[in-house]
Write a protein that holds these residues in place. Structure first.
Motif, PDB file in Angstrom:
ATOM      1  N   LEU A   4      44.993  32.252  29.847  1.00  0.00           N
ATOM      2  CA  LEU A   4      45.846  32.201  31.029  1.00  0.00           C
ATOM      3  C   LEU A   4      46.944  33.266  30.962  1.00  0.00           C
ATOM      4  O   LEU A   4      47.210  33.946  31.947  1.00  0.00           O
ATOM      5  CB  LEU A   4      46.463  30.807  31.185  1.00  0.00           C
ATOM      6  CG  LEU A   4      47.309  30.597  32.433  1.00  0.00           C
ATOM      7  CD1 LEU A   4      46.445  30.771  33.676  1.00  0.00           C
ATOM      8  CD2 LEU A   4      47.951  29.221  32.422  1.00  0.00           C
ATOM      9  N   GLY A   5      47.566  33.438  29.787  1.00  0.00           N
ATOM     10  CA  GLY A   5      48.603  34.471  29.621  1.00  0.00           C
ATOM     11  C   GLY A   5      48.046  35.865  29.842  1.00  0.00           C
ATOM     12  O   GLY A   5      48.692  36.719  30.455  1.00  0.00           O
ATOM     13  N   MET A   6      46.835  36.088  29.366  1.00  0.00           N
ATOM     14  CA  MET A   6      46.182  37.387  29.543  1.00  0.00           C
ATOM     15  C   MET A   6      45.894  37.625  31.027  1.00  0.00           C
ATOM     16  O   MET A   6      46.135  38.709  31.543  1.00  0.00           O
ATOM     17  CB  MET A   6      44.883  37.432  28.731  1.00  0.00           C
ATOM     18  CG  MET A   6      44.132  38.724  28.798  1.00  0.00           C
ATOM     19  SD  MET A   6      44.687  39.973  27.653  1.00  0.00           S
ATOM     20  CE  MET A   6      44.185  39.301  26.103  1.00  0.00           C
ATOM     21  N   LYS A   7      45.391  36.603  31.725  1.00  0.00           N
ATOM     22  CA  LYS A   7      45.069  36.734  33.138  1.00  0.00           C
ATOM     23  C   LYS A   7      46.330  36.961  33.978  1.00  0.00           C
ATOM     24  O   LYS A   7      46.338  37.811  34.872  1.00  0.00           O
ATOM     25  CB  LYS A   7      44.319  35.502  33.636  1.00  0.00           C
ATOM     26  CG  LYS A   7      42.906  35.411  33.113  1.00  0.00           C
ATOM     27  CD  LYS A   7      42.228  34.155  33.590  1.00  0.00           C
ATOM     28  CE  LYS A   7      40.841  34.033  32.980  1.00  0.00           C
ATOM     29  NZ  LYS A   7      40.167  32.785  33.337  1.00  0.00           N
ATOM     30  N   ILE A   8      47.382  36.198  33.685  1.00  0.00           N
ATOM     31  CA  ILE A   8      48.638  36.364  34.422  1.00  0.00           C
ATOM     32  C   ILE A   8      49.204  37.763  34.179  1.00  0.00           C
ATOM     33  O   ILE A   8      49.648  38.423  35.116  1.00  0.00           O
ATOM     34  CB  ILE A   8      49.661  35.271  34.026  1.00  0.00           C
ATOM     35  CG1 ILE A   8      49.194  33.915  34.547  1.00  0.00           C
ATOM     36  CG2 ILE A   8      51.052  35.599  34.571  1.00  0.00           C
ATOM     37  CD1 ILE A   8      50.011  32.745  34.040  1.00  0.00           C
ATOM     38  N   GLY A   9      49.185  38.212  32.937  1.00  0.00           N
ATOM     39  CA  GLY A   9      49.670  39.552  32.610  1.00  0.00           C
ATOM     40  C   GLY A   9      48.885  40.632  33.334  1.00  0.00           C
ATOM     41  O   GLY A   9      49.447  41.580  33.879  1.00  0.00           O
ATOM     42  N   PHE A  10      47.570  40.479  33.367  1.00  0.00           N
ATOM     43  CA  PHE A  10      46.709  41.439  34.044  1.00  0.00           C
ATOM     44  C   PHE A  10      46.994  41.465  35.545  1.00  0.00           C
ATOM     45  O   PHE A  10      47.122  42.531  36.152  1.00  0.00           O
ATOM     46  CB  PHE A  10      45.232  41.105  33.772  1.00  0.00           C
ATOM     47  CG  PHE A  10      44.276  42.069  34.388  1.00  0.00           C
ATOM     48  CD1 PHE A  10      44.108  43.341  33.853  1.00  0.00           C
ATOM     49  CD2 PHE A  10      43.546  41.727  35.521  1.00  0.00           C
ATOM     50  CE1 PHE A  10      43.232  44.243  34.418  1.00  0.00           C
ATOM     51  CE2 PHE A  10      42.673  42.621  36.104  1.00  0.00           C
ATOM     52  CZ  PHE A  10      42.509  43.885  35.551  1.00  0.00           C
ATOM     53  N   VAL A  11      47.123  40.278  36.159  1.00  0.00           N
ATOM     54  CA  VAL A  11      47.399  40.195  37.596  1.00  0.00           C
ATOM     55  C   VAL A  11      48.758  40.821  37.915  1.00  0.00           C
ATOM     56  O   VAL A  11      48.893  41.592  38.878  1.00  0.00           O
ATOM     57  CB  VAL A  11      47.318  38.728  38.089  1.00  0.00           C
ATOM     58  CG1 VAL A  11      47.880  38.577  39.490  1.00  0.00           C
ATOM     59  CG2 VAL A  11      45.881  38.234  38.042  1.00  0.00           C
ATOM     60  N   LEU A  12      49.784  40.517  37.117  1.00  0.00           N
ATOM     61  CA  LEU A  12      51.111  41.105  37.345  1.00  0.00           C
ATOM     62  C   LEU A  12      51.070  42.626  37.226  1.00  0.00           C
ATOM     63  O   LEU A  12      51.659  43.338  38.050  1.00  0.00           O
ATOM     64  CB  LEU A  12      52.128  40.541  36.355  1.00  0.00           C
ATOM     65  CG  LEU A  12      52.618  39.117  36.605  1.00  0.00           C
ATOM     66  CD1 LEU A  12      53.524  38.666  35.461  1.00  0.00           C
ATOM     67  CD2 LEU A  12      53.346  39.019  37.930  1.00  0.00           C
ATOM     68  N   VAL A 137      56.462  43.433  32.621  1.00  0.00           N
ATOM     69  CA  VAL A 137      56.273  42.020  32.269  1.00  0.00           C
ATOM     70  C   VAL A 137      54.782  41.730  32.060  1.00  0.00           C
ATOM     71  O   VAL A 137      54.398  41.052  31.099  1.00  0.00           O
ATOM     72  CB  VAL A 137      56.869  41.094  33.365  1.00  0.00           C
ATOM     73  CG1 VAL A 137      56.441  39.649  33.166  1.00  0.00           C
ATOM     74  CG2 VAL A 137      58.388  41.198  33.368  1.00  0.00           C
ATOM     75  N   GLY A 138      53.928  42.260  32.935  1.00  0.00           N
ATOM     76  CA  GLY A 138      52.486  42.062  32.779  1.00  0.00           C
ATOM     77  C   GLY A 138      51.966  42.654  31.481  1.00  0.00           C
ATOM     78  O   GLY A 138      51.180  42.027  30.769  1.00  0.00           O
ATOM     79  N   ALA A 139      52.419  43.866  31.159  1.00  0.00           N
ATOM     80  CA  ALA A 139      51.969  44.518  29.924  1.00  0.00           C
ATOM     81  C   ALA A 139      52.442  43.746  28.690  1.00  0.00           C
ATOM     82  O   ALA A 139      51.680  43.584  27.725  1.00  0.00           O
ATOM     83  CB  ALA A 139      52.481  45.950  29.873  1.00  0.00           C
ATOM     84  N   ILE A 143      50.119  42.044  25.780  1.00  0.00           N
ATOM     85  CA  ILE A 143      50.306  42.378  24.352  1.00  0.00           C
ATOM     86  C   ILE A 143      50.548  41.125  23.525  1.00  0.00           C
ATOM     87  O   ILE A 143      49.939  40.943  22.459  1.00  0.00           O
ATOM     88  CB  ILE A 143      51.453  43.391  24.186  1.00  0.00           C
ATOM     89  CG1 ILE A 143      51.038  44.746  24.765  1.00  0.00           C
ATOM     90  CG2 ILE A 143      51.864  43.527  22.728  1.00  0.00           C
ATOM     91  CD1 ILE A 143      52.167  45.736  24.918  1.00  0.00           C
ATOM     92  N   ILE A 144      51.421  40.243  23.995  1.00  0.00           N
ATOM     93  CA  ILE A 144      51.736  39.018  23.247  1.00  0.00           C
ATOM     94  C   ILE A 144      50.493  38.125  23.137  1.00  0.00           C
ATOM     95  O   ILE A 144      50.171  37.618  22.059  1.00  0.00           O
ATOM     96  CB  ILE A 144      52.910  38.258  23.901  1.00  0.00           C
ATOM     97  CG1 ILE A 144      54.206  39.050  23.691  1.00  0.00           C
ATOM     98  CG2 ILE A 144      53.046  36.853  23.342  1.00  0.00           C
ATOM     99  CD1 ILE A 144      55.392  38.520  24.462  1.00  0.00           C
ATOM    100  N   THR A 145      49.784  37.951  24.250  1.00  0.00           N
ATOM    101  CA  THR A 145      48.573  37.127  24.231  1.00  0.00           C
ATOM    102  C   THR A 145      47.521  37.726  23.297  1.00  0.00           C
ATOM    103  O   THR A 145      46.883  37.008  22.523  1.00  0.00           O
ATOM    104  CB  THR A 145      48.001  36.991  25.654  1.00  0.00           C
ATOM    105  OG1 THR A 145      49.026  36.507  26.530  1.00  0.00           O
ATOM    106  CG2 THR A 145      46.842  36.029  25.695  1.00  0.00           C
ATOM    107  N   SER A 146      47.361  39.032  23.349  1.00  0.00           N
ATOM    108  CA  SER A 146      46.395  39.704  22.463  1.00  0.00           C
ATOM    109  C   SER A 146      46.784  39.536  21.002  1.00  0.00           C
ATOM    110  O   SER A 146      45.930  39.313  20.141  1.00  0.00           O
ATOM    111  CB  SER A 146      46.318  41.194  22.800  1.00  0.00           C
ATOM    112  OG  SER A 146      45.857  41.374  24.105  1.00  0.00           O
ATOM    113  N   LYS A 151      45.707  37.241  15.775  1.00  0.00           N
ATOM    114  CA  LYS A 151      46.305  36.538  14.631  1.00  0.00           C
ATOM    115  C   LYS A 151      45.479  35.302  14.254  1.00  0.00           C
ATOM    116  O   LYS A 151      45.309  35.005  13.078  1.00  0.00           O
ATOM    117  CB  LYS A 151      47.735  36.122  14.987  1.00  0.00           C
ATOM    118  CG  LYS A 151      48.454  35.414  13.883  1.00  0.00           C
ATOM    119  CD  LYS A 151      49.846  35.037  14.334  1.00  0.00           C
ATOM    120  CE  LYS A 151      50.440  34.053  13.367  1.00  0.00           C
ATOM    121  NZ  LYS A 151      51.624  33.409  13.888  1.00  0.00           N
ATOM    122  N   ASN A 152      44.970  34.601  15.258  1.00  0.00           N
ATOM    123  CA  ASN A 152      44.228  33.369  15.004  1.00  0.00           C
ATOM    124  C   ASN A 152      42.725  33.595  14.838  1.00  0.00           C
ATOM    125  O   ASN A 152      41.980  32.655  14.615  1.00  0.00           O
ATOM    126  CB  ASN A 152      44.463  32.371  16.144  1.00  0.00           C
ATOM    127  CG  ASN A 152      45.902  31.923  16.192  1.00  0.00           C
ATOM    128  OD1 ASN A 152      46.577  31.872  15.172  1.00  0.00           O
ATOM    129  ND2 ASN A 152      46.374  31.614  17.381  1.00  0.00           N
TER     130      ASN A 152
END
Length: 163
Positions: A4-12, A137-139, A143-146, A151-152
């Protein structure tokens, strides 16, 4: 949830990029195409209002090492910027702070005639601030989601005792 964070970032980021493109397309700009003889000059003018960043773009379709000398002049013919251009395509930016007609003066300093296409205009950079924040903000979200996905991420290791 991680996707979801990746999708929101991409959309923004995409919305911000499209918004920035629309602002830039709405700017006042002029286009010219000229055949410049050796040692000849050409001038084009545009009216700017307020304080912002202007730009010029040159393209020489039949480039063969040609050189031009470019000057940007303000309303009182003071030089804002000058540059020697030796590439097939070049883009330059300059600050302006006075209302009125600004001049772009191009001089052919090469030995050959040059076919030159040019564009001169205002970037409207002041209006791009909100869309730039949206892209940032999207970028950052991407980055944070990636980072957390990487990491996991666990790689299975082969067994040590393979016989």
């Amino acid at each position: 949830m991680k996707h979801l964070g990746m999708k929101i970032g991409f959309v923004l980021a995409v919305i911000g990029i499209v918004w920035t493109s629309l602002i830039f397309n709405e700017t006042e700009k002029i286009y010219n195409s000229v055949l410049l003889e050796k040692s000849n000059s050409f001038e084009t003018k545009i009216e700017f209002t307020g304080s912002d960043i202007g730009y010029y773009k040159f393209y020489m379709p039949e480039f063969s090492g040609n050189e031009i000398f470019v000057q940007v002049l303000d309303t009182k013919n003071n030089i804002i910027q000058e540059q020697k251009i030796q590439t097939k395509m070049s883009v330059g930016y300059f600050d302006f702070s006075k209302n009125g007609m600004h001049t772009l003066k191009i001089t052919n300093i090469s030995k050959d005639t040059i076919n030159l296409q040019m564009e001169l205009g205002n970037t409207n950079s002041q209006k791009m601030f909100p869309s730039g924040i949206m892209i940032l903000v999207g970028a950052v979200l991407i980055i944070i989601t990636s980072y957390f996905k990487i990491k996991n991420y666990k790689i299975e290791q082969p067994e040590a005792n393979i016989s």
